[in-house]
Design a protein around this motif. Sequence first.
Motif, PDB file in Angstrom:
ATOM      1  N   LEU A  80       0.846  -1.199   0.000  1.00  0.00           N
ATOM      2  CA  LEU A  80       0.000   0.000   0.000  1.00  0.00           C
ATOM      3  C   LEU A  80       0.880   1.247   0.000  1.00  0.00           C
ATOM      4  O   LEU A  80       1.854   1.327   0.762  1.00  0.00           O
ATOM      5  N   VAL A  81       0.528   2.212  -0.818  1.00  0.00           N
ATOM      6  CA  VAL A  81       1.220   3.505  -0.832  1.00  0.00           C
ATOM      7  C   VAL A  81       0.165   4.587  -0.621  1.00  0.00           C
ATOM      8  O   VAL A  81      -0.763   4.713  -1.423  1.00  0.00           O
ATOM      9  N   LYS A  82       0.285   5.318   0.485  1.00  0.00           N
ATOM     10  CA  LYS A  82      -0.699   6.378   0.776  1.00  0.00           C
ATOM     11  C   LYS A  82       0.019   7.707   0.974  1.00  0.00           C
ATOM     12  O   LYS A  82       0.907   7.823   1.818  1.00  0.00           O
ATOM     13  N   VAL A  83      -0.387   8.702   0.213  1.00  0.00           N
ATOM     14  CA  VAL A  83       0.213  10.035   0.274  1.00  0.00           C
ATOM     15  C   VAL A  83      -0.780  10.966   0.949  1.00  0.00           C
ATOM     16  O   VAL A  83      -1.960  10.977   0.597  1.00  0.00           O
ATOM     17  N   ILE A  84      -0.325  11.751   1.931  1.00  0.00           N
ATOM     18  CA  ILE A  84      -1.158  12.826   2.471  1.00  0.00           C
ATOM     19  C   ILE A  84      -0.345  14.112   2.504  1.00  0.00           C
ATOM     20  O   ILE A  84       0.882  14.082   2.650  1.00  0.00           O
TER      21      ILE A  84
END
Lengths: 140, 140, 140
Positions: free
Chosen positions: C134-138
């Motif tokens: 999983l790759v999550k950018v915020i």
Amino acid sequence: MKSFTEYLTFNLPARMAFLNITPQVEEIVRKSGVAEGLVLCNAMHITASVFINDDEPGLHADYKKWLEKLAPFDASPQTYAHNRTGEDNADAHMKRQVMGREVVVAITKGKLDFGPWEQIFYGEFDGRRPKRVLVKVIGE
Amino acid sequence: MKSFTEYLTFNLPARMAFLNITPQVEEIVRKSGVAEGLVLCNAMHITASVFINDDEPGLHADYKKWLEKLAPFDASPQTYAHNRTGEDNADAHMKRQVMGREVVVAITKGKLDFGPWEQIFYGEFDGRRPKRVLVKVIGE
Amino acid sequence: MKSFTEYLTFNLPARMAFLNITPQVEEIVRKSGVAEGLVLCNAMHITASVFINDDEPGLHADYKKWLEKLAPFDASPQTYAHNRTGEDNADAHMKRQVMGREVVVAITKGKLDFGPWEQIFYGEFDGRRPKRVLVKVIGE
């Protein structure tokens, strides 16, 4: 969302050493003006760590002995293939994996939200040259 | 940006033990109202861990045996310098480094964005007293 | 606050292997449009890791040897209780704890804010089937 980034530089005279960097991180959090958020603090070099534990010299001596047992220093390219590249620090890449690259710490009411003994350390496993730590604050 | 913070307290009767805290973290994420963001979940004590792995009792027995081999309990100050302070838990500070202090988990569509077997555990390495875990949610 | 999520799938032919996934993570950060923020990158499976270290084949060979010594593969249920479940991968759950589940990386001016040698790796300890990262950018 606010964000704020600073880089700290350390040059430790020993091959393996631990330095309490909590005051520097606290100051960066203060400067960021973030009251609720997260701070990421990571080594930018792959033979160093940032980790959280106790500021007790006996424990740090134990960590050094223990890490040396788990991943002994050995400059020879026979023991570590990495050392065929001209490096002598394969052990440092292993010690860093045990101790970790980074910590993420909660900021609550403008402060590091820490338990009673939590302190942030820079961990050096192949010292005697300058290395950087990144501190990035995000929040509001 | 929203943020939401809660503290969980655990008092495990054994020196070393693992407790599945996924339901508590899920409930905090639900209460936060955050649909897209991150949740930080960390031990606030330096002889405990928060980590993600499988909820399988055989594996947990294996972890205990393995950690005991990597960093054996030994109360004597001859083996661990930390134990000269009157503590007997130097080994617990090492076990905690192997298992880690914290996890950061993605929140997607209001839920922990997990693979099929991921579960969050509190790991205790010097139990028999109350210790806290911090859960901080940020996002929108 | 912006957020952006993607899932990468890997199917590595060996039981233990390391794959440089930095280009994929860079591309996701670019697509997210986030200039200042954080990216979380984690294995969604509990016998795999995401970690940051050097892209040097000798080092990767050293890691494999070292992890095999710290947590040897052994399919027998006598050695590992987890293998009584019909699995043979208890060792992989241990190797993954040493190398870690996740990394959190700073995004500064639209790029991964990395030191000179930092690269992101997918670490596989029980391969030969598809697994997700999983790759999550915020950020903003």
